[in-house]
Design an enzyme around this catalytic site. Structure first.
Site, mmCIF file in Angstrom:
data_model
loop_
_atom_site.group_PDB
_atom_site.id
_atom_site.type_symbol
_atom_site.label_atom_id
_atom_site.label_comp_id
_atom_site.label_asym_id
_atom_site.label_seq_id
_atom_site.Cartn_x
_atom_site.Cartn_y
_atom_site.Cartn_z
ATOM 1 N N ASP A 132 23.784 74.724 67.873
ATOM 2 C CA ASP A 132 25.114 75.303 68.038
ATOM 3 C C ASP A 132 25.796 74.890 69.342
ATOM 4 O O ASP A 132 26.569 75.646 69.916
ATOM 5 C CB ASP A 132 25.059 76.844 67.933
ATOM 6 C CG ASP A 132 24.369 77.284 66.662
ATOM 7 O OD1 ASP A 132 24.586 76.635 65.632
ATOM 8 O OD2 ASP A 132 23.594 78.264 66.703
ATOM 9 N N LYS A 180 27.980 70.192 68.063
ATOM 10 C CA LYS A 180 27.758 68.836 67.516
ATOM 11 C C LYS A 180 28.826 68.486 66.489
ATOM 12 O O LYS A 180 29.285 67.350 66.414
ATOM 13 C CB LYS A 180 26.375 68.750 66.842
ATOM 14 C CG LYS A 180 25.224 69.041 67.771
ATOM 15 C CD LYS A 180 23.895 69.039 67.026
ATOM 16 C CE LYS A 180 23.699 70.244 66.132
ATOM 17 N NZ LYS A 180 23.571 71.529 66.835
ATOM 18 N N GLY A 205 24.936 74.894 60.718
ATOM 19 C CA GLY A 205 26.291 75.422 60.572
ATOM 20 C C GLY A 205 27.137 74.796 61.644
ATOM 21 O O GLY A 205 26.915 75.010 62.832
ATOM 22 N N HIS A 206 28.064 73.931 61.236
ATOM 23 C CA HIS A 206 28.920 73.244 62.200
ATOM 24 C C HIS A 206 30.364 73.666 61.983
ATOM 25 O O HIS A 206 30.887 73.536 60.881
ATOM 26 C CB HIS A 206 28.831 71.727 62.024
ATOM 27 C CG HIS A 206 27.419 71.206 62.039
ATOM 28 N ND1 HIS A 206 26.565 71.437 63.080
ATOM 29 C CD2 HIS A 206 26.727 70.475 61.146
ATOM 30 C CE1 HIS A 206 25.404 70.862 62.826
ATOM 31 N NE2 HIS A 206 25.475 70.273 61.647
ATOM 32 N N THR A 207 30.995 74.162 63.032
ATOM 33 C CA THR A 207 32.401 74.555 62.922
ATOM 34 C C THR A 207 33.279 73.480 63.525
ATOM 35 O O THR A 207 33.063 73.059 64.658
ATOM 36 C CB THR A 207 32.641 75.886 63.668
ATOM 37 O OG1 THR A 207 31.705 76.825 63.163
ATOM 38 C CG2 THR A 207 34.046 76.402 63.446
ATOM 39 N N ARG A 251 2.927 66.390 50.043
ATOM 40 C CA ARG A 251 3.082 65.438 48.932
ATOM 41 C C ARG A 251 3.212 66.108 47.564
ATOM 42 O O ARG A 251 2.751 65.587 46.562
ATOM 43 C CB ARG A 251 1.944 64.407 48.968
ATOM 44 C CG ARG A 251 2.032 63.561 50.222
ATOM 45 C CD ARG A 251 0.797 62.792 50.496
ATOM 46 N NE ARG A 251 -0.331 63.658 50.792
ATOM 47 C CZ ARG A 251 -1.473 63.233 51.297
ATOM 48 N NH1 ARG A 251 -1.654 61.960 51.544
ATOM 49 N NH2 ARG A 251 -2.455 64.072 51.544
ATOM 50 N N GLN A 272 20.420 71.064 63.881
ATOM 51 C CA GLN A 272 19.534 71.732 64.828
ATOM 52 C C GLN A 272 19.550 71.023 66.187
ATOM 53 O O GLN A 272 20.571 70.487 66.553
ATOM 54 C CB GLN A 272 18.100 71.862 64.267
ATOM 55 C CG GLN A 272 18.020 72.771 63.060
ATOM 56 C CD GLN A 272 18.572 72.126 61.796
ATOM 57 O OE1 GLN A 272 18.160 71.046 61.417
ATOM 58 N NE2 GLN A 272 19.503 72.783 61.155
HETATM 59 P P1 GDP Z 1 26.985 72.889 66.026
HETATM 60 O O1 GDP Z 1 26.032 73.565 65.118
HETATM 61 O O2 GDP Z 1 26.313 72.195 67.165
HETATM 62 O O3 GDP Z 1 27.937 71.982 65.315
HETATM 63 O O4 GDP Z 1 27.853 74.040 66.714
HETATM 64 P P2 GDP Z 1 28.515 75.326 65.991
HETATM 65 O O5 GDP Z 1 29.725 74.877 65.261
HETATM 66 O O6 GDP Z 1 27.495 76.098 65.257
HETATM 67 O O7 GDP Z 1 28.894 76.208 67.261
HETATM 68 C C1 GDP Z 1 29.755 75.755 68.229
HETATM 69 C C2 GDP Z 1 31.000 76.681 68.286
HETATM 70 O O8 GDP Z 1 31.720 76.429 69.455
HETATM 71 C C3 GDP Z 1 31.967 76.446 67.144
HETATM 72 O O9 GDP Z 1 32.577 77.679 66.844
HETATM 73 C C4 GDP Z 1 32.984 75.474 67.733
HETATM 74 O O10 GDP Z 1 34.274 75.583 67.152
HETATM 75 C C5 GDP Z 1 33.031 75.951 69.168
HETATM 76 N N1 GDP Z 1 33.282 74.919 70.187
HETATM 77 C C6 GDP Z 1 32.817 73.640 70.241
HETATM 78 N N2 GDP Z 1 33.175 73.074 71.416
HETATM 79 C C7 GDP Z 1 33.857 74.009 72.110
HETATM 80 C C8 GDP Z 1 34.454 74.049 73.413
HETATM 81 O O11 GDP Z 1 34.415 73.103 74.193
HETATM 82 N N3 GDP Z 1 35.058 75.236 73.789
HETATM 83 C C9 GDP Z 1 35.095 76.324 72.965
HETATM 84 N N4 GDP Z 1 35.685 77.433 73.407
HETATM 85 N N5 GDP Z 1 34.544 76.315 71.749
HETATM 86 C C10 GDP Z 1 33.931 75.188 71.330
HETATM 87 P P1 IMO Z 2 22.868 73.827 63.908
HETATM 88 O O1 IMO Z 2 22.793 72.474 63.243
HETATM 89 C C1 IMO Z 2 20.726 77.236 65.591
HETATM 90 C C2 IMO Z 2 16.806 78.158 63.832
HETATM 91 C C3 IMO Z 2 16.664 79.461 63.059
HETATM 92 C C4 IMO Z 2 15.203 79.771 63.338
HETATM 93 C C5 IMO Z 2 14.551 78.383 63.334
HETATM 94 C C6 IMO Z 2 13.887 78.020 62.003
HETATM 95 O O2 IMO Z 2 24.040 74.634 63.481
HETATM 96 O O3 IMO Z 2 22.735 73.692 65.401
HETATM 97 P P2 IMO Z 2 14.847 77.329 59.637
HETATM 98 O O4 IMO Z 2 15.688 78.095 58.653
HETATM 99 O O5 IMO Z 2 15.411 76.037 60.074
HETATM 100 O O6 IMO Z 2 13.420 77.186 59.165
HETATM 101 O O7 IMO Z 2 14.752 78.290 60.930
HETATM 102 O O8 IMO Z 2 15.582 77.466 63.607
HETATM 103 N N1 IMO Z 2 17.898 77.279 63.365
HETATM 104 C C7 IMO Z 2 19.042 77.096 64.041
HETATM 105 N N2 IMO Z 2 19.518 77.672 65.158
HETATM 106 N N3 IMO Z 2 21.453 76.286 64.985
HETATM 107 C C8 IMO Z 2 20.975 75.668 63.865
HETATM 108 O O9 IMO Z 2 21.585 74.608 63.300
HETATM 109 C C9 IMO Z 2 19.739 76.094 63.311
HETATM 110 N N4 IMO Z 2 19.006 75.739 62.238
HETATM 111 C C10 IMO Z 2 17.874 76.452 62.293
HETATM 112 O O10 IMO Z 2 17.525 80.449 63.561
HETATM 113 O O11 IMO Z 2 15.060 80.276 64.641
HETATM 114 MG MG MG Z 3 25.639 75.484 64.374
#
Ligand code: GDP
Ligand code: IMO
Ligand code: MG
Length: 428
Positions: A13, A16, A40-42, A142, A223
């Site tokens: 999070d 990315k 989960g990518h926003t 496997r 991740q």
């Molecule tokens: P990912 O899993 O690495 O793609 O990240 P997530 O999307 O799960 O979480 C990152 C959150 O931060 C999302 O809600 C993005 O919209 C937000 N975000 C990303 N870069 C920035 C930033 O530079 N500033 C702020 N305020 N929010 C950001």
């Molecule tokens: P992104 O791509 C944050 C965490 C889960 C748990 C552990 C194992 O959005 O950064 P799993 O369901 O993969 O077997 O869970 O990994 N986890 C993440 N935490 N961001 C993620 O993805 C994650 N994907 C898995 O919370 O601790």
């Molecule tokens: Mg995420």
């Protein structure tokens, strides 16, 4: 510029999705190489918010060929739900390619994920419950079912039977659940087979041919480094290779193709699920960071655990991934703090550690050694040039760069596509 990897340097999070999306208009292929719909990518474009789980973030850039690589585990229902939702919003998903060697998540994998977590009790991992770990376990044991198996019903039934054999003993005798039948699983998997068929190909061949033709390929990790099955905080990790090496195995390209490895890192730290987290804040400041940064999971909605920036982790991520650049995100979230502590090392039972302890128990006992930097009060969300940042924010970035061992090439100051300060171009 041939292949570029974008990965998470902390516990996920980091942003990315936004980083990948920003490069999207300048690359030809975006490949998801590990994980599944645990991610989960926003991405925010012109104020519109997109939450992506299984699809590569590059799907939002017109002209890009999005690719689901062999290293991914695919839940077909989730895949088509996500495709349909994007199409309904006018996003063209028709170029999507899916590796014939990617593994499929079946209903029994999701069931096993949930029951094992329940049985682990206090020792649970806090998984996303999407069947990720059990599907990778099947792959390594496997007995996995792959995308290509969908196109021969006889083989599919054989594979499902092999996978269910031991599981039904466990489900019935240990977990007190009903047995899952081969027929119901085959039916579930075949529901989407014909819709999937035109997307299925040898994605390794496609990507290597693209690279041969001078095209640019972006490899996007799900991740992050500290959740990597080898290099993360095992056993509190996910079950795939989220580090740079995983990009090669998970996409079917060689390491000599990779030119740039970009680590995305937050200006502080968050973690979802269980496991050690040295700089975690369990007080009001932690709650302030969570509120300020909107730190709630994109996939499960769980509140993310929050803490200060950890330079030991940044150095570790630099080392195990061979990072060439860092993208520092969410600097705007820290606005309003008088002082900003940054972890520069650990104290483990009286012994100072500058590098990640190789023994997991030491990491569990690590107490952060903090250095305090000056904070700033100015709103920085509209800043686009580094020298326009408040002096203290500039010093914070430069200090992080110095302690982390990799240059900070871009700085995020807001969730929107445009809210970034670029210091070095990531693609040249
Ligand atoms: P990912 O899993 O690495 O793609 O990240 P997530 O999307 O799960 O979480 C990152 C959150 O931060 C999302 O809600 C993005 O919209 C937000 N975000 C990303 N870069 C920035 C930033 O530079 N500033 C702020 N305020 N929010 C950001
Ligand atoms: P992104 O791509 C944050 C965490 C889960 C748990 C552990 C194992 O959005 O950064 P799993 O369901 O993969 O077997 O869970 O990994 N986890 C993440 N935490 N961001 C993620 O993805 C994650 N994907 C898995 O919370 O601790
Ligand atoms: Mg995420």
């Amino acid at each position: 510029m041939p292949a570029v990897v974008v990965l998470g340097a902390q516990w996920g999070d980091e942003g990315k999705g936004k980083a990948t999306d920003q490069l999207g208009s300048r690359v030809d292929h975006v490949v998801k190489f590990n994980g599944g719909n645990n991610a989960g990518h926003t991405v925010v474009i012109d104020g519109e918010k997109y939450a992506l789980h299984l699809l590569p973030s590059g799907i939002l850039s017109p002209g890009v060929t999005p690719v689901i690589g062999n290293g991914v585990v695919v839940d077909l229902e989730v895949l088509f739900r996500e495709i349909d939702a994007l199409e309904a919003r006018g996003v063209d998903t028709s170029r999507l390619l899916v590796s014939s060697a990617a593994h499929l998540i079946a209903g029994y994998n999701r069931t096993v994920d949930k029951v094992t977590e329940r049985f682990l009790g206090k020792r649970r991992i806090g998984t996303t419950g999407r069947g990720i770990g059990p599907t990778y376990a099947d792959k390594i044991s496997r007995v996995g079912v792959r995308v290509q198996d969908l196109f021969d019903e006889h083989i599919l039934a054989q594979k499902v039977e092999g996978a269910l054999d031991q599981k039904n003993h466990l489900l019935v005798k240990v977990y007190n659940r009903r047995a899952i039948t081969v027929e119901e699983t085959v039916e579930e998997l075949l529901t989407y087979a014909e819709r999937l068929r035109p997307m299925v190909t040898d994605t390794s061949l496609v990507l290597n041919q693209a690279l041969d033709a001078g095209k640019t390929v972006l490899l996007e990790a799900g991740q992050a480094t500290m959740l990597d099955v080898d290099h993360g905080t095992y056993p509190f990790v996910t079950s795939s290779s989220a580090t740079a090496g995983g990009a090669c195995t998970g996409a079917g390209i060689g390491p000599t193709r990779i030119d740039r490895v970009v680590g995305v890192i937050k200006a502080y730290t968050t973690r979802v699920g269980e496991g050690p987290f040295p700089t975690e804040l369990l007080d009001d400041t932690g709650e302030w960071l969570r509120k300020q940064g909107g730190e709630y999971g994109t996939t499960t909605g769980r509140p993310r655990r929050t803490g200060w920036y950890d330079a030991v982790i940044a150095r570790y991520a630099t080392r195990v991934n061979g990072l060439t650049d860092l993208v520092l995100t969410k600097l705007d979230t820290l606005t309003g703090l008088e002082r900003v502590p940054v972890c520069v090392g650990y104290d483990v039972d009286g012994v100072r550690h500058d590098e990640m302890p190789s023994n997991q128990s030491d990491f569990h006992h690590a107490t952060p050694v903090f250095e305090e930097l000056d904070g700033w009060w100015e709103d920085i969300s509209h800043v686009r040039e580094f020298d326009q940042l408040p002096a203290a924010a500039q010093r914070y970035v430069l200090a992080l760069e110095e302690m982390s061992g990799t240059r900070i090439s871009a700085i995020g100051v807001g969730p929107g596509r445009e809210a970034t300060i670029v210091r070095h171009d990531l693609l040249s």
